[in-house]
Each structure stands twice: as structure tokens, then as C-alpha cells.
Scaffold this motif. Sequence first.
Motif, PDB file in Angstrom:
ATOM      1  N   THR A   1      -1.978 -20.872  15.181  1.00  0.00           N
ATOM      2  CA  THR A   1      -2.386 -21.156  13.804  1.00  0.00           C
ATOM      3  C   THR A   1      -1.240 -21.742  12.988  1.00  0.00           C
ATOM      4  O   THR A   1      -1.474 -22.491  12.032  1.00  0.00           O
TER       5      THR A   1
ATOM      6  N   ASP B   1      -4.642 -13.638   5.732  1.00  0.00           N
ATOM      7  CA  ASP B   1      -4.170 -13.488   7.114  1.00  0.00           C
ATOM      8  C   ASP B   1      -5.210 -14.121   8.039  1.00  0.00           C
ATOM      9  O   ASP B   1      -5.926 -13.416   8.756  1.00  0.00           O
TER      10      ASP B   1
ATOM     11  N   ALA C   1      -7.378 -15.958  10.978  1.00  0.00           N
ATOM     12  CA  ALA C   1      -7.376 -15.848  12.431  1.00  0.00           C
ATOM     13  C   ALA C   1      -7.553 -17.202  13.114  1.00  0.00           C
ATOM     14  O   ALA C   1      -7.059 -17.400  14.224  1.00  0.00           O
TER      15      ALA C   1
ATOM     16  N   THR D   1      -0.338 -16.026   6.213  1.00  0.00           N
ATOM     17  CA  THR D   1       0.430 -15.704   7.410  1.00  0.00           C
ATOM     18  C   THR D   1      -0.232 -16.385   8.602  1.00  0.00           C
ATOM     19  O   THR D   1      -1.451 -16.315   8.783  1.00  0.00           O
TER      20      THR D   1
ATOM     21  N   TYR E   1       0.439 -17.616  12.958  1.00  0.00           N
ATOM     22  CA  TYR E   1       1.042 -17.038  14.159  1.00  0.00           C
ATOM     23  C   TYR E   1       1.487 -18.124  15.138  1.00  0.00           C
ATOM     24  O   TYR E   1       0.979 -19.241  15.131  1.00  0.00           O
TER      25      TYR E   1
ATOM     26  N   SER F   1      -7.880  -8.832  11.524  1.00  0.00           N
ATOM     27  CA  SER F   1      -7.314  -9.969  10.801  1.00  0.00           C
ATOM     28  C   SER F   1      -6.292 -10.676  11.675  1.00  0.00           C
ATOM     29  O   SER F   1      -5.702 -10.090  12.582  1.00  0.00           O
ATOM     30  N   GLY F   2      -6.078 -11.958  11.383  1.00  0.00           N
ATOM     31  CA  GLY F   2      -5.065 -12.726  12.082  1.00  0.00           C
ATOM     32  C   GLY F   2      -5.246 -12.701  13.583  1.00  0.00           C
ATOM     33  O   GLY F   2      -6.365 -12.719  14.112  1.00  0.00           O
ATOM     34  N   THR F   3      -4.150 -12.623  14.283  1.00  0.00           N
ATOM     35  CA  THR F   3      -4.198 -12.683  15.745  1.00  0.00           C
ATOM     36  C   THR F   3      -4.895 -11.487  16.354  1.00  0.00           C
ATOM     37  O   THR F   3      -5.330 -11.531  17.503  1.00  0.00           O
TER      38      THR F   3
ATOM     39  N   THR G   1     -10.088 -11.949   6.497  1.00  0.00           N
ATOM     40  CA  THR G   1      -9.075 -12.947   6.126  1.00  0.00           C
ATOM     41  C   THR G   1      -8.117 -12.414   5.068  1.00  0.00           C
ATOM     42  O   THR G   1      -7.001 -12.921   4.942  1.00  0.00           O
TER      43      THR G   1
ATOM     44  N   SER H   1      -5.052  -4.659  12.977  1.00  0.00           N
ATOM     45  CA  SER H   1      -4.300  -5.853  12.602  1.00  0.00           C
ATOM     46  C   SER H   1      -2.923  -5.776  13.251  1.00  0.00           C
ATOM     47  O   SER H   1      -2.565  -4.772  13.872  1.00  0.00           O
TER      48      SER H   1
END
Length: 894
Positions: free
Chosen positions: A508, A673, A675, A704, A706, A749-751, A777, A818
Motif C-alpha cells: 500500500t 489505516d 488495507a 498509515t 505498509y 484494519s490495514g495489513t 479504515t 490490527s
Amino acid sequence: MTDPARPAEPSTSELDQLPDRDAEETAEWQASLEAVVRTAGPDRAAYLLRRVHAYATKAGVPVPALLSSDYINTIPASAQPDYPGDLAMEARITALNRWNAAAMVTRGSRLGLGGHIATYASAAWLYEVGFHHFFRGKERDGSGDQLYVQGHASPGIYARVFLEGRLHERELDGFRREADGHGLPSYPHPRRLPWLWEFPTVSMGLGPLAAVYQARFNRYLHDRGIKDTSGSRVWAFLGDGEMDEPESTAALALAAREGLDNVTFVVNCNLQRLDGPVRSGSKIVQELEGRFRGAGWNVVKSLWGEAWDTVLRHDTDGSLVRRLGEVPDAQMQTYATRDAAYIRTHFFTGDPLSGIAAGLSDAQLLDLFGESRGGHEPLKVYAAYRAATEHRGQPTVVLAQTVKGHTLGQGFASRNANHQMKKLTMDQFRDMRDALDLPIPDSALSGDLVPYWHPGENSPEVLYLRDRRTALGGPAPARVVVPKPLKQPPARPFEALYKGFGQQEVATTMALVRLVKDLMRDEETGPRWVPIIPDEARTFGMESLFPTAGIYAPLGQNYEPVDADQLLHYREARNGQLIDEGITEAGSMAEFTAAATSYATHGEPMIPFYIFYAMFGFQRTGDQFWALGDQMGRGFVIGATAGRTTMTGEGLQHADGHSHLLASTNPAAVSYDPAFAYEIAVIVKDGLRRMYGERPEDVFYYLTVYNEPKRQPAIPPGAAVEEGILRGLYRFREADADTTGPRIQLLASGTAIHWALEAQQLLSLHWGVRADVWSVTSWTELRRDALDADRARLRGEERVPYVTRALDGAAGPVLAVSDWMRQVPDQISQWVAQDYSSLGTDGFGLSDTRDAVRRYFRVDAESIVVAALDRLALADEIDPAMVAKARDRYGWKG
């Protein structure tokens, strides 16, 4: 000739490495110097050497600069320019401002509100000379000057604005009383008083750092052809105690290296910090001179007033100058509080000093060490400021000596405790009135409440003040925002991310960088982007901007880069768009703030894009983020290579599991955050609308991203998805509708969504559990919406938090996961009706593979399965024995 009997001294100079083309000539010069030392003394020898050095410098001879000078004024009385104003009139105006500042703080102190009097009392003329003759307003061409006012001096600025008519008595009485919406903030806070203050400065050290980068950004705008800022000067007013903050001197070398002669520091050297002397046993002025000169600044010292000019003329052998240089600051402060006999005994010791003192009356001695300081006399201040503004090629610092608490009476002046002294008695106000020669009758001072004093709208003082400000381009300080919405960029760059990347795995971080690079190509808004990187461009995949956008370098590229023959070569240019700051998150953040507030400072909205490495943002420079919010900055802050487990091998200091928690404390930070790449596109597009559209909001976006390459799917259909992305939550993948069994909701969230998706499969295949996977998110935006709903309910309105509505009817417990510590997802727990639990990366990070670190923190897919089964067992949805089987199956112990 040298004495042949004298033994040769060992060689210690780098000059001994250079060939001496005429050893006999060199020996003659040395012999001449030795003769001066023997016959006239070392002081005379030093004087001659300095004279020769000064002549060499003027003649262009490349000699090293001296780092210090005598403890006297840089500009002698004979070289002072004529004063362009009405000194008597300006003295009356300054006296009124002193009075009203003290009255405002004293009246507020009746309620226990506090305030600071002594700082402005020492610095009044430093500001007034600037306001009358130097500080340019915004009502002419250009942007005017930018003023970084010393935070504790704010009462004096309010008093001046009151005299101008921009504030009234009601507002002065609202000093530090803001709850009703009509008061005045204690210090320069743009968010609290946005029509007046431009820059928050009371978090000491941030003002000088921000001032340098503001001056640098002014040049950036000019060099890129966005706005002519050649008429703008940045003035930073600082305390000598404040210079101990490392941020205060962090950017001195940058200012000198880039020749920022558009910035002037004014250091109010009253020799006191908040609790006592700044340099009790030494000399802060001399220390600062050496520090600034060593960094490459022009230094102007304004230490002594006119009374000293006459006395110094009697110093025929330099004894008085030498004595001034050897007396430590704490003793100098003491002289300002003692009688003439003490000064004669302790300062003018021995001949010829005692002879000089014999020719001075007691009143003259008291004036020398009390009133007669360079910072208290407008002629001296004007000379210093004019020298600063006329100097070219270097930034300038004015070191002005004052007395803290000046004109407030002997109970205040030079007292160690004057920072904590918040009010004057009525008797002290009478003494102050007499000292300032103000036309305030005794009857006005007969009550318990000291009055403000305004001479009238049409008084000579007010008319003079306004005429001077008109001549200089309008009021100052003043913050002016003229709406200038930016055209929203075309849809194509966003659509590329909406479509996903097929089978290609993309991090991302790289998806976001690609989006920004595409947006920078837009002819209309592309030049407005300001990419800011603290020396990690290649880590973030941004090296392709080097040859295209160019790296900003005010002197251009005066060398051939080592990679000149490569496609992605390192290209610096005077009109470069990319700002590669080097390893300085503090400098990068200061640059970001200047760009993020350009819409107000210069009337030119810019889109700063500050991308930093792992946790080195909110953790490293959190105070600057708070100042950014106070200054109402707008732009995109990117925590790249985010998360506690994605940085394989980097270990503890790079393992960021808490930045979202830190960001959640900043009301101006809109934190996400994401994904997937399409989520980034939706968020950035909406951020551009919110910050740069028709109704711009005073927020900044924190995303954020990754560094872990993953499949990037296309955006799911339906308007609800985009709404969910922006609100903070939407269902990404529902459990197979054809299966039966207990159900659970996985929020990620995120990765972490990739671990949740794998856990969804494992739960279905091996344990007969149906799991819905939700993409969160923004945990923080969900919480803020819920808090708003709570406040609305207390007002009698019926509002249900978005997170509650979104999860309404979702069967089974809710398990949140998370790559952050559990406090991040736990922000929303109280508004989730279902049983709620979380997994996270609490604790210190460590170095290992991603899989190993995720197992260590119990956030990998198998750990999610175990935790999900545990919650179902607690809800009596499954047999608890299944949890034990899962632990054994996945090697999950402890």
C-alpha cells in the motif's frame, strides 16, 4: 627577527602542513607581534590582530570568521542611522501598551487565571520599533512579514491591538477566559484567535525552528514561480532561556547554508529563564554569538544604551570593555537591583575603573546598570534592525540585552521570581504610572480594579500608530484567509487504484506513492503538491520523482551526480518540487507546517505530502503535530512502512504499534489505516475535497501504509462501500451463505485484514465457524462519530453511532485485530452492542520474519482462529474443547 635562543615550540597548527613561500617575511610578522605584546600588552596585540582581520575580511581575503566579539554593541554610536520616527510619540504609545498589558494580566489574576507580565516589560521596544518601522502588513503586494511572537509577551501584543481598535475592553477582560467564545487565548494560538495570530510559539523551541523553515518555504514558493515572496521577512522573537531547547538551534546551519537573509531572529537577552539566571556563571550573549557565528549567521549585538556610549569613550585602554566581558550574567543581574555604592565597590574595581566611576554620579551608575540597556532604547534597536534587514547573503540574529520586568518597579525588575509574579498592587501601578509619565489621574486608581487606559480613537497616539501601520501595509500581526478553492483533480488517477492490480502484489505504500505521482502530473493542481521526505525516498519508491519533479535546491545543482547516466538520476534544481530534507523529522515537520498553512500565510493553498518512516512521526515530533493543528494546517501525513510486524528484521525502534493512538489525541488529525489501494484512493480524493474544496476544513490527514506486497483487489460495488471507507467501517467479505454453524465478526484494519481473511478460511474449513470480515479504515473516526452521537443524545437529540448501526444485526461476538496495540481498536468497544474483544501488538517490537513476529504477538491467522473460538466458547456457541484442539493444532502455547 625571532630570538634564536628560544626553543622551537611543537607544531600544532594546520598551517604547518602548508608550504611557507617566504619564511623570513613570516618571521618578521611574528617578531612585530611579539614586540607589541612586550611594549603595549596583549590587549593591544589582540586589537591590532582584529583590525587586520576586519580589513582582510572587507578586502575579500579568505580568512576564517571570528566567533566572538567584545561585550559591547556591534554598531557604534557614530554609525547609528537617524531615527525616522517621532520618538516622544512612540514612547507614549509604548508606555500605554506597557500599562494595559500589566492591567490586563492583573485583572485576570483576580480570578486565579495567571499570566505573564515581566517578559513583555523587557521586550516592549523590541516589538514597538518593529511595528512602527519594519513589520510589513498584508495589504500591499506580497504576503507581508511573518511574526513569530514570543509566547509570554502576548499581553503586550493584545495591548497594542487594543490601542489600534481591533480589540476592546471586553476582550481584554476575557484574557484566558475562552469558554464563552469571546475571550483571548493565553498565548499565540491561531486556532483560538484566527484573525490575529498566525503562528503558535509558546511550545518553546518550535518557534525558531518553524521560522527558519517558513523563510525557506517562502523561497521555495518564489523559486518555483508560485508567488513572489521577495518582500517577505520572517521575524522570530525568542528568549535567551528558550535557546537551550535543542529545536531552537536545530536549523541554524540550514539557514546559513541556503543564505536565508529573509529571516531575522531577535533574542531578548534579559539573562533570566523562568526560575533564575540563564547562564549564572558565564555569558549567554557571548555563547549565543559564538553559536550563531559558527553556524554562519550575521550577528548584531545591541547590549548597552546611550548612557554607556559616553562612558566607553573614557575607556582608553580597554579595561572597561574587558570588565564587561568578564562579569558573569548572574552578577550583572544583581547590579540591576543594588545601590550605587555596591556597583562602585563590586564592578569598578581598581585603576583605571575606579577613576571612571569617580566621574559618575550615583544616578548615572544606577542608570547604566538598570535603564541603559540596548533593548530598551529605540535608537539602538532601530540601528540593529536596519543592519539586519540590509544585510545580504546570511540570516541575522539580533542579541538585545534587556532587564526582565523593566518599568514594573523594583519589586519586579531582575527578580528571579518575576516569571511567577502575576499582578501589581495599586501602589505599584501608581509608581508605574509616574515612571511612564502617563496622564492617569489618582481618582482612576482609587478603587480595587486598575483601569485600562485608551487616549481616544482620534488621539495623536492612535492616529500616529495607525498611520505607521498604513505605511507598512496594514495591521500586524494579522491572519488573513481569502478562500481559494482548488479544482478537484481528474478521476483517472483514482480509477487506476479502484481497478486494483490483478495478480500483482503491491504494497500500500507503493500504491499511495503511485497515486500521488499521477496527481502531480495534473496541469492545474499538480504543481501545488509539495512532497516532503526525510531522506527515505528510495525506500518509499519515490526515486522516480528525482529526474521528473526535481529536488529543491536553492543554489541549483553545481556538480555532476554520480548516477547522471541512469534513468532515475539524482537531479537537484532551483525550481525543484520535491523537498528531500535529509535525516530530520523535525525539519520535515516544520517544512510541512509552512506548506500546510500557505493558504493563510500567502493566500496560496499548497498540498504538502509528508511521508516518513515507521514510527518517526507522531512519536518523534508529536509537539509539532500539535502546533500544526493549532496553526490549522492542511495536507497529507503518511506513516509509511507502518505497523509493528511488517518491518522484517528492523526491530524494536522501527516497530510502530502506537502511532494511531498518539494521532487519536490530536483533534485536527483525520486518521486512516487503509488495507487496500482502492481505500487509499477514496480517502485521498475525499481529503482533497475536505481540505481544498469549496468549504475547506482546518484538518490534516494521517494515513498509515505498509511495505508488505499484497494482492490489491478492485473496489467492491455499491455506494455503501465508499461511505463505509470514509466513515471508518464496511463489510468486506461476508461468510459463505451456504454454510451453517456459529458466527463471528472479524474487524481488521490495514495489513491485518489479510490475517483475518486467512482466519476466515480456516474457521470455515476446519471448525465450522462462519466469519464475516470487516475492513476498519479508521478506528479513531468511528470513535469520534460515536462521541458526537453521545453529546447529541445529552442535548436531547436521537443519534446512533455509525459503528453501532453498521454492526446492528451482525450475529455472534466481535473480534477486532490490527497491527497496532489493542488500545487502538479498543477505542470503539463501548459502542459495539455485541461481545467485543481485540488482538494487538502490545509490547516492544523485535527482529524476525513477519510470520514469527506475528505469532509472537498472537495476531497471525491461526491466533485469530484460537481467539475467535475462545469467544464463541465463552458465549456457549461451541464446545470449549475445540479451543484446546485449536491450540494444539496450531502450536499455540502460552
